[in-house]
Design an enzyme around this catalytic site. Structure first.
Site, mmCIF file in Angstrom:
data_model
loop_
_atom_site.group_PDB
_atom_site.id
_atom_site.type_symbol
_atom_site.label_atom_id
_atom_site.label_comp_id
_atom_site.label_asym_id
_atom_site.label_seq_id
_atom_site.Cartn_x
_atom_site.Cartn_y
_atom_site.Cartn_z
ATOM 1 N N ALA A 299 2.793 -0.850 5.077
ATOM 2 C CA ALA A 299 2.210 -0.919 6.416
ATOM 3 C C ALA A 299 1.715 -2.316 6.777
ATOM 4 C CB ALA A 299 1.074 0.092 6.540
ATOM 5 N N TYR B 4 10.904 9.040 1.693
ATOM 6 C CA TYR B 4 10.969 8.067 0.609
ATOM 7 C C TYR B 4 11.693 8.550 -0.645
ATOM 8 C CZ TYR B 4 7.531 5.769 3.533
ATOM 9 O OH TYR B 4 6.899 5.179 4.588
ATOM 10 N N HIS C 164 12.473 -2.446 2.945
ATOM 11 C CA HIS C 164 11.870 -1.160 3.293
ATOM 12 C C HIS C 164 12.810 -0.074 2.806
ATOM 13 C CE1 HIS C 164 8.874 -3.137 5.721
ATOM 14 N NE2 HIS C 164 9.849 -3.890 6.190
ATOM 15 N N ARG D 291 11.921 5.073 13.036
ATOM 16 C CA ARG D 291 10.608 5.703 12.859
ATOM 17 C C ARG D 291 9.704 5.378 14.049
ATOM 18 N NH1 ARG D 291 8.447 4.973 7.060
ATOM 19 N NH2 ARG D 291 7.100 6.645 7.806
ATOM 20 N N PRO E 273 0.791 -1.220 0.000
ATOM 21 C CA PRO E 273 0.000 0.000 0.000
ATOM 22 C C PRO E 273 0.831 1.281 0.000
ATOM 23 C CG PRO E 273 -0.196 -1.126 2.113
ATOM 24 C CD PRO E 273 0.533 -2.042 1.188
ATOM 25 N N ASN E 274 0.346 2.226 -0.796
ATOM 26 C CA ASN E 274 0.875 3.578 -0.908
ATOM 27 C C ASN E 274 2.216 3.681 -1.637
ATOM 28 O OD1 ASN E 274 -1.356 4.764 0.513
ATOM 29 N ND2 ASN E 274 -0.492 3.843 2.342
ATOM 30 N N GLU F 102 12.328 -9.351 2.546
ATOM 31 C CA GLU F 102 11.550 -8.188 2.977
ATOM 32 C C GLU F 102 12.406 -6.940 2.818
ATOM 33 O OE1 GLU F 102 9.904 -6.350 7.193
ATOM 34 O OE2 GLU F 102 10.333 -8.498 7.082
ATOM 35 N N ARG G 109 4.982 10.956 -2.369
ATOM 36 C CA ARG G 109 4.634 10.665 -0.977
ATOM 37 C C ARG G 109 5.824 10.925 -0.062
ATOM 38 N NH1 ARG G 109 4.320 4.736 1.738
ATOM 39 N NH2 ARG G 109 3.689 5.428 3.801
ATOM 40 N N ASN H 199 8.086 -5.474 -0.476
ATOM 41 C CA ASN H 199 7.915 -4.304 0.375
ATOM 42 C C ASN H 199 6.431 -4.246 0.679
ATOM 43 O OD1 ASN H 199 7.637 -1.826 1.603
ATOM 44 N ND2 ASN H 199 9.067 -0.786 0.245
#
Length: 144
Positions: free
Chosen positions: A74, A22, A97, A104, A9-10, A95, A17, A71
């Site tokens: 969330a 990012y 990111h 964060r 998502p996103n 995985e 964004r 990735n």
């Protein structure tokens, strides 16, 4: 060698964004660079904002591709369903990111999918994807 990148998502909003976190590059632009850097590897890309569609894609490629770069956005921090899916695959999953999730918010410090993945790469910007491809490529050559 065939590698599937799956973005959650996103991540379709990369480039616009939160560029402070990012970056300002779109994923499509980065993907062109990535493919140019690995001409001998078929790199496919998929993005969805819907958890079930991510699971469907992982199941589709998880028995025939040589690796998956995931990735999950969330969903990393919420999805037991993705963890169960990854555990059911034959294809190794890394995985990734873009940001260092450990720098964060506290809720981002726990991943429900890490325990099912071959490894985790975070905090290297878009280069996290390249590092994951390197890990998958090396793992494939050590298995031969």
């Amino acid at each position: 060698m065939k590698i599937q990148i799956v973005n959650g998502p996103n991540l379709n909003l990369l480039g616009t964004r939160e560029p402070g976190i990012y970056g300002s590059d779109t994923f499509e632009d980065y993907l062109k660079e990535l493919r140019a850097g690995y001409p001998g590897i078929e790199i496919d890309s998929y993005q969805s904002n819907i958890e079930g569609e991510l699971i469907d894609k992982l199941q589709e490629v998880g028995f025939s591709y040589d690796g998956v770069v995931l990735n999950a956005g969330a969903y990393t921090h919420t999805s037991i369903a993705l963890q169960d899916c990854i555990r059911s695959l034959r294809t190794p999953v890394v995985e990734v990111h873009i940001s260092n999730v450990h720098k964060r918010e506290e809720f981002r410090h726990h991943s429900f999918i890490s325990c099912a993945c071959m490894g985790v790469i975070c905090g290297f910007g878009m280069d996290s994807y390249r590092l994951a491809i390197e890990a998958l490529r090396r793992a494939a050559t050590t298995e031969d």
